[in-house]
Design an enzyme around this catalytic site. Structure first.
Site, mmCIF file in Angstrom:
data_model
loop_
_atom_site.group_PDB
_atom_site.id
_atom_site.type_symbol
_atom_site.label_atom_id
_atom_site.label_comp_id
_atom_site.label_asym_id
_atom_site.label_seq_id
_atom_site.Cartn_x
_atom_site.Cartn_y
_atom_site.Cartn_z
ATOM 1 N N HIS A 132 47.967 42.178 35.756
ATOM 2 C CA HIS A 132 48.301 40.900 36.444
ATOM 3 C C HIS A 132 49.483 40.174 35.814
ATOM 4 O O HIS A 132 49.941 39.379 36.812
ATOM 5 C CB HIS A 132 46.889 39.799 36.137
ATOM 6 C CG HIS A 132 45.876 40.318 37.212
ATOM 7 N ND1 HIS A 132 45.979 40.068 38.747
ATOM 8 C CD2 HIS A 132 44.522 40.378 37.096
ATOM 9 C CE1 HIS A 132 44.801 40.400 39.047
ATOM 10 N NE2 HIS A 132 43.980 40.717 38.364
ATOM 11 N N ASP A 143 35.329 32.921 46.184
ATOM 12 C CA ASP A 143 34.401 33.848 45.289
ATOM 13 C C ASP A 143 34.019 35.123 46.049
ATOM 14 O O ASP A 143 33.743 36.042 45.729
ATOM 15 C CB ASP A 143 33.427 33.059 44.866
ATOM 16 C CG ASP A 143 33.383 33.038 43.238
ATOM 17 O OD1 ASP A 143 34.640 33.115 42.772
ATOM 18 O OD2 ASP A 143 32.264 33.052 42.588
ATOM 19 N N HIS A 162 44.035 46.086 32.863
ATOM 20 C CA HIS A 162 44.067 45.368 34.167
ATOM 21 C C HIS A 162 44.451 44.008 34.077
ATOM 22 O O HIS A 162 45.384 43.408 34.646
ATOM 23 C CB HIS A 162 42.575 45.170 34.505
ATOM 24 C CG HIS A 162 42.343 44.356 35.820
ATOM 25 N ND1 HIS A 162 42.175 44.942 37.046
ATOM 26 C CD2 HIS A 162 42.126 42.917 36.073
ATOM 27 C CE1 HIS A 162 41.889 44.103 38.009
ATOM 28 N NE2 HIS A 162 41.854 42.956 37.585
ATOM 29 N N GLU A 163 43.981 42.928 33.086
ATOM 30 C CA GLU A 163 44.465 41.747 33.140
ATOM 31 C C GLU A 163 46.152 41.820 32.567
ATOM 32 O O GLU A 163 46.795 40.734 33.032
ATOM 33 C CB GLU A 163 43.750 40.971 31.932
ATOM 34 C CG GLU A 163 42.305 40.940 32.040
ATOM 35 C CD GLU A 163 41.821 40.804 33.541
ATOM 36 O OE1 GLU A 163 42.565 40.059 34.349
ATOM 37 O OE2 GLU A 163 40.700 41.123 33.988
ATOM 38 N N GLU A 180 44.597 41.557 43.617
ATOM 39 C CA GLU A 180 43.526 42.570 42.673
ATOM 40 C C GLU A 180 43.680 43.934 42.982
ATOM 41 O O GLU A 180 43.622 44.888 42.014
ATOM 42 C CB GLU A 180 42.189 42.185 43.013
ATOM 43 C CG GLU A 180 41.866 40.886 42.370
ATOM 44 C CD GLU A 180 42.041 40.525 40.905
ATOM 45 O OE1 GLU A 180 42.071 41.502 40.296
ATOM 46 O OE2 GLU A 180 41.846 39.475 40.666
ATOM 47 N N TYR A 221 39.448 44.900 45.627
ATOM 48 C CA TYR A 221 39.608 45.632 44.119
ATOM 49 C C TYR A 221 39.975 47.203 44.469
ATOM 50 O O TYR A 221 41.038 47.818 44.241
ATOM 51 C CB TYR A 221 38.829 45.676 43.205
ATOM 52 C CG TYR A 221 38.775 44.345 42.618
ATOM 53 C CD1 TYR A 221 38.118 43.086 43.107
ATOM 54 C CD2 TYR A 221 39.285 44.146 41.190
ATOM 55 C CE1 TYR A 221 37.900 41.880 42.405
ATOM 56 C CE2 TYR A 221 39.202 42.893 40.603
ATOM 57 C CZ TYR A 221 38.656 41.776 41.072
ATOM 58 O OH TYR A 221 38.456 40.569 40.556
ATOM 59 N N GLU A 235 43.325 36.809 33.664
ATOM 60 C CA GLU A 235 44.713 36.924 33.533
ATOM 61 C C GLU A 235 45.268 35.718 33.268
ATOM 62 O O GLU A 235 46.454 35.462 33.855
ATOM 63 C CB GLU A 235 45.061 37.694 34.456
ATOM 64 C CG GLU A 235 45.370 36.882 35.914
ATOM 65 C CD GLU A 235 44.159 37.122 36.879
ATOM 66 O OE1 GLU A 235 42.981 37.265 36.280
ATOM 67 O OE2 GLU A 235 44.377 36.980 38.123
HETATM 68 N N1 BES Z 1 41.127 37.806 38.219
HETATM 69 C C1 BES Z 1 40.128 38.200 37.932
HETATM 70 C C2 BES Z 1 38.775 37.496 37.862
HETATM 71 C C3 BES Z 1 38.597 36.556 38.868
HETATM 72 C C4 BES Z 1 38.575 36.710 40.250
HETATM 73 C C5 BES Z 1 37.922 35.413 38.719
HETATM 74 C C6 BES Z 1 38.370 35.969 41.239
HETATM 75 C C7 BES Z 1 37.650 34.364 39.626
HETATM 76 C C8 BES Z 1 37.957 34.817 40.924
HETATM 77 C C9 BES Z 1 40.153 39.320 36.744
HETATM 78 O O1 BES Z 1 41.563 39.966 36.646
HETATM 79 C C10 BES Z 1 39.299 40.285 37.297
HETATM 80 O O2 BES Z 1 39.736 41.008 38.265
HETATM 81 N N2 BES Z 1 38.471 40.654 36.295
HETATM 82 C C11 BES Z 1 37.386 41.944 36.237
HETATM 83 C C12 BES Z 1 38.083 42.785 35.397
HETATM 84 C C13 BES Z 1 37.981 44.185 36.058
HETATM 85 C C14 BES Z 1 38.185 44.647 37.534
HETATM 86 C C15 BES Z 1 39.002 45.409 35.193
HETATM 87 C C16 BES Z 1 36.248 41.442 35.892
HETATM 88 O O3 BES Z 1 35.887 40.416 35.392
HETATM 89 O O4 BES Z 1 35.078 42.253 35.953
HETATM 90 ZN ZN ZN Z 2 42.089 41.231 38.246
#
Ligand code: BES
Ligand code: ZN
Length: 637
Positions: free
Chosen positions: A330, A408, A326-327, A349, A416, A302
């Site tokens: 955010h 991470d 989703h993005e 999330e 989520y 995002e």
């Molecule tokens: N912000 C996250 C990605 C992220 C989280 C990167 C933690 C590094 C550390 C992003 O918004 C996300 O949640 N992406 C998901 C999308 C999905 C839940 C719709 C993905 O990449 O799978």
């Molecule tokens: Zn996310």
């Protein structure tokens, strides 16, 4: 009340043990003059060494040149600081060479002394800069290294045209420090500007105001006027084109992909309207998506004004656009109201998954939104069981404890999906109208601020639960393990049909209806179908299903990866060429992790296959992905 006390920072200057190699390879004299010592001991707070209570960056300016030949970014970051009387300003850095540090405005700078902290494998090091109580400007001259883990440098073969290299950054959670020395904590917010120089055949984009066309000089300027946390600093450089989608929305992609991307994402302007109707105005002016090369380790990221997206979303049938919802969501939950620490990650999330589902419901109806939520709920139940089995019960709490761990590790279905089901359950208890009003006010009253879980709970109690005398087990949801019993139940008749079709194939030897086509059902229905085999089915039956529906080569990465996993478990070895092709091409960790894990958990032959494929695939992955897969396969450590 007394004024907030400034915590005493414990900075013990240990004598350098001299074992570490010099950080500096450019200006030896500067280093000798200004670097006082190494390996100083600096306190860590929420994954950062920075002393933001004493002195914090308010604006950051980047003067950088991107050098594809050397795979380094070099230049200066100029921090404008709010100083509460500090003698030292502490920044985070990792896999970066510091060349010199100066104080003062551009043009009237004086060099200052600094020390560096004891290296930490996860956090990098502290950069402890000597300042005085009047210091407002700290300038750090530096260059990244080829190891800088935020950066993915792609050779031309890994891009669409095969003719131009590509670079993108990934900052969340604590990787920004590997391309810019910053106070790398979400607790601090900064505005930023940048002057970048890139090869003149490439376009540069940031999480800021962006150009839509290349210019001959390769020089670009950027500005982000709204204050953001450091993990949202982002850059992409490549052969890129822009397409306008309307309603202040647009898309960037490599030329071969731009038309497909514009068509796939044609509903984004409607998503924007839906989102604003729900929770208030979009406060970032424009909203663009950039489709990155296949190595991008996430579905989406995002970055403000410019969502980074995986090309696996371009399925040709708009079936995976919920990732964009989703993005976009955010832009409120996460970017406007930000988790104060990575232990509060569910506030980013969980809220976003809830919000994403509301956008999807507005655009595509309740049936589709329910199927999306149910697929996620299945995943949550599996994750909770396996965390419990492994004795990691505490990782099923919404409020996490990630000290000394990689943030991470908080990126699980708990933050989520448990997070979003907490909000869904609250909504069903208090009614949608009241809940929407509450959320809208929450965003409005906390915009451009950070928030802890504890502050959110207090806000929820005060503004919703106590006010309306509603009983709700908030603490159980947030501070206890597992999924509370009062979780809202979701049903889907379409899912039930898909499941019974799978069961009758598996148990009664029935065939697929001859007129069944893949395009007749949405992605989530097919996932429900594949999952209904519970991991067990004859390879012969899988082959028959492929003959009719061609899951193995259907171009929809969600379906393909689910199918590959079922295939590995049932020795459907004809899939191997497809699995290999997928793993060598796609770098999205969400798909890689379960495929490699299933291969590693199967037999020796599968493990050998996994290692052989990985050897070829690893150079195509971003560090976020290859670090995870190295662990699974026990290689390169
Ligand atoms: N912000 C996250 C990605 C992220 C989280 C990167 C933690 C590094 C550390 C992003 O918004 C996300 O949640 N992406 C998901 C999308 C999905 C839940 C719709 C993905 O990449 O799978
Ligand atoms: Zn996310």
């Amino acid at each position: 009340m007394m004024k907030k006390m400034i915590p005493v920072l414990f900075v013990a200057f240990l004598v350098s043990c001299g074992g570490e190699k010099s950080e500096n390879n450019n200006s030896k004299n500067d280093q000798e003059n200004s670097k006082k010592s190494e390996n100083v001991e600096v306190k860590v707070n929420n994954h950062s060494f920075s002393n933001i209570d004493e002195i914090n960056t308010t604006h950051l300016h980047l003067d950088l040149e991107v050098n594809f030949d050397e795979k380094v970014i070099e230049g200066v970051v100029r921090h404008t600081m709010n100083n509460n009387g500090a003698k030292q300003a502490i920044f985070d850095f990792k896999q970066i060479n510091i060349n010199k540090v100066t104080l003062g405005e551009k043009g009237s700078e004086t060099e200052t002394t600094y020390s560096t902290g004891k290296p930490d494998e996860l956090l990098g090091k502290a950069l402890v800069v000597d300042v005085d109580e009047n210091t407002k400007y700290v300038n750090i001259y530096y260059s990244t290294t080829p190891e800088s883990e935020a950066l993915d440098w792609l050779s031309p073969e890994l891009t669409g045209s095969g003719n131009h290299p590509f670079l993108y950054t990934q900052g969340q959670a604590i990787l920004t420090r590997s391309w810019v020395p910053v106070q790398d904590t979400p607790e601090n917010r900064i505005t930023y500007s940048a002057n970048l120089k890139v090869p003149s055949d490439l376009l540069a984009l940031m999480s800021a105001t962006n150009p839509t066309e290349k210019n001959e000089s390769g020089e670009y300027t950027f500005e982000m006027k709204q204050p953001i946390p450091s993990y949202l600093l982002a850059l992409a450089v490549g052969e890129l084109e822009y397409a306008d989608l309307g309603n202040n929305c647009g898309v960037y992609a490599e030329p071969h992909m731009i038309d497909k991307a514009a068509s796939e994402f044609q509903d984004v302007p409607k998503m924007m309207t839906a989102a604003e109707d729900l929770y208030g105005d979009y406060l970032w002016e424009t909203y663009d998506v950039i489709v990155l090369p296949y190595s991008f380790p996430f579905g989406g990221m995002e970055n403000p004004r410019l969502t980074f997206a995986t090309p696996t979303l371009i399925a040709g049938d708009r079936s995976l656009v919920s990732v964009i919802a989703h993005e976009l969501a955010h832009s409120w939950s996460g970017n406007l109201v930000t988790n104060a620490t990575w232990d509060d990650f569910w506030l980013n999330e969980g809220f976003t998954v809830y919000f994403e589902n509301r956008i999807m419901e507005k655009l595509y109806g309740k049936d589709v939104a329910n199927m999306l939520a149910l697929i996620e709920y299945q995943e949550l139940q599996e994750s909770v069981s396996s965390m419990m089995e492994e004795g990691n019960n505490e990782d099923t709490h919404l409020k996490l404890e990630l000290n000394h761990r990689n943030p991470d590790e908080g990126m699980t279905d708990i933050a989520y999906v448990k997070g979003s089901f907490f909000l869904k359950t609250l909504e069903s208890k208090v009614g949608r109208e009241r809940f929407d009003e509450f959320l809208k006010n929450y965003f409005e009253e906390h915009k451009f601020q950070t928030i802890t879980t504890e502050d959110f709970v207090a806000y929820l109690n005060e503004n919703l639960l106590e006010k309306d005398e509603i009983e709700f087990n908030v603490d159980e949801w947030i501070y206890n393990e597992g999924i509370p019993d009062n979780v809202v139940k979701i049903e889907s008749a379409r899912f039930a049909d898909m499941k019974s079709m799978a069961k009758s194939i598996k148990n009664d030897g029935e065939k697929l209806p001859t007129d069944l086509e893949r395009s007749k059902h949405i992605t989530q229905e097919w996932l429900a179908f594949i999952r209904a085999f519970d991991g067990e089915v004859d390879a012969e039956k899988m082959k028959e299903i492929d003959a009719q529906l061609n899951f193995k080569d259907c171009g929809n990465a969600e379906i393909m990866s689910e199918w590959f996993i079922l295939g590995i478990k049932n020795n459907y070895n004809e899939l191997r060429p497809n699995i290999k092709e997928f793993l060598v091409k796609v770098g999205r960790r969400k798909f890689l992790r379960p495929i490699y894990q299933t291969l590693a958990d199967a037999d020796e032959d599968d493990m050998d296959f996994a290692k052989e494929v990985y050897e070829e695939a690893r150079p195509n992955y971003h560090a976020v992905s290859f670090n995870t897969i190295d662990d699974i396969l026990g290689v390169n450590q």
